[in-house]
Design a protein around this motif. Structure first.
Motif, PDB file in Angstrom:
ATOM      1  N   PRO A 164       0.789  -1.147  -0.050  1.00 14.01           N
ATOM      2  CA  PRO A 164       0.101   0.115   0.132  1.00 14.01           C
ATOM      3  C   PRO A 164       0.855   1.260   0.037  1.00 14.01           C
ATOM      4  O   PRO A 164       2.015   1.245   0.788  1.00 14.01           O
ATOM      5  N   ARG A 165       0.102   2.215  -0.714  1.00 18.72           N
ATOM      6  CA  ARG A 165       0.986   3.525  -0.897  1.00 18.72           C
ATOM      7  C   ARG A 165       1.584   4.242   0.569  1.00 18.72           C
ATOM      8  O   ARG A 165       2.423   5.127   0.439  1.00 18.72           O
ATOM      9  N   ARG A 166       0.642   4.012   1.531  1.00 15.86           N
ATOM     10  CA  ARG A 166       0.977   4.723   2.700  1.00 15.86           C
ATOM     11  C   ARG A 166       2.039   4.016   3.692  1.00 15.86           C
ATOM     12  O   ARG A 166       2.467   4.520   4.427  1.00 15.86           O
ATOM     13  N   ARG A 167       2.571   2.948   3.287  1.00 24.24           N
ATOM     14  CA  ARG A 167       3.494   2.204   4.102  1.00 24.24           C
ATOM     15  C   ARG A 167       4.745   2.893   3.677  1.00 24.24           C
ATOM     16  O   ARG A 167       5.205   3.530   2.665  1.00 24.24           O
ATOM     17  N   GLY A 192       6.161   2.014   0.461  1.00 25.07           N
ATOM     18  CA  GLY A 192       4.916   1.900  -0.424  1.00 25.07           C
ATOM     19  C   GLY A 192       5.547   2.464  -1.921  1.00 25.07           C
ATOM     20  O   GLY A 192       6.279   3.352  -1.764  1.00 25.07           O
ATOM     21  N   SER A 198      -8.225  -4.525  -5.814  1.00 26.58           N
ATOM     22  CA  SER A 198      -7.778  -3.745  -4.380  1.00 26.58           C
ATOM     23  C   SER A 198      -6.600  -2.703  -4.911  1.00 26.58           C
ATOM     24  O   SER A 198      -6.496  -1.681  -4.480  1.00 26.58           O
ATOM     25  N   VAL A 199      -5.763  -3.457  -5.373  1.00 22.12           N
ATOM     26  CA  VAL A 199      -4.337  -2.554  -5.668  1.00 22.12           C
ATOM     27  C   VAL A 199      -4.647  -1.716  -6.852  1.00 22.12           C
ATOM     28  O   VAL A 199      -4.226  -0.461  -6.921  1.00 22.12           O
ATOM     29  N   ASP A 231      -6.078   1.258  -4.871  1.00 21.62           N
ATOM     30  CA  ASP A 231      -5.196   2.131  -4.348  1.00 21.62           C
ATOM     31  C   ASP A 231      -4.319   2.967  -5.257  1.00 21.62           C
ATOM     32  O   ASP A 231      -3.901   4.222  -4.992  1.00 21.62           O
TER      33      ASP A 231
END
Length: 129
Positions: free
Chosen positions: A31-34, A37, A67-68, A71
């Protein structure tokens, strides 16, 4: 391999339509927020949220889990300056079904997502068509 080839070509050609080009190799499923990411990696490579951006997602989205895809689309929109654009290719459900039928081989056999109404689906993530 594909990205390395594109990088070589882009470094030999002068940028005439943009001030800067940046790309990163990453696992979009993170996920981008990691911390590691795709968005963090882009920012480390010099991505500037205040500059208009052209996101090129051709030949990519249908290989990603739904889901990706969400995101990536929501994430690109959320960090894009006004006037930014996104270019993407999608496949419809019929194409995905044919490509992934039992016994299918090759790259198309790994398609994972589709959209029969991309304009509607992109609007849901913030992008207008």
């Amino acid at each position: 391999e594909v990205l390395d080839g594109k990088e070589r070509l882009l470094h030999r050609a002068p940028l005439t339509l943009a001030e800067k080009y940046a790309s990163v190799k990453c696992d979009l499923a993170v996920p981008r927020r990691r911390k590691r990411g795709w968005l963090a990696l882009l920012e480390q490579a010099g991505f500037d949220r205040t500059k208009k951006t052209v996101w090129v997602l051709e030949g990519l989205l249908y290989y990603l889990a739904p889901s990706v895809v969400q995101d990536v689309l929501i994430g690109t929109f959320s960090v894009s300056a006004p006037g930014s654009r996104l270019v993407a290719s999608v496949v419809n459900h019929s194409s995905l079904t044919r490509a992934t039928k039992r016994g299918a081989t090759g790259a198309k056999a790994s398609w994972a997502s589709w959209s029969d109404e991309p304009e509607r689906d992109f609007l849901k993530t913030g992008w207008c068509t």
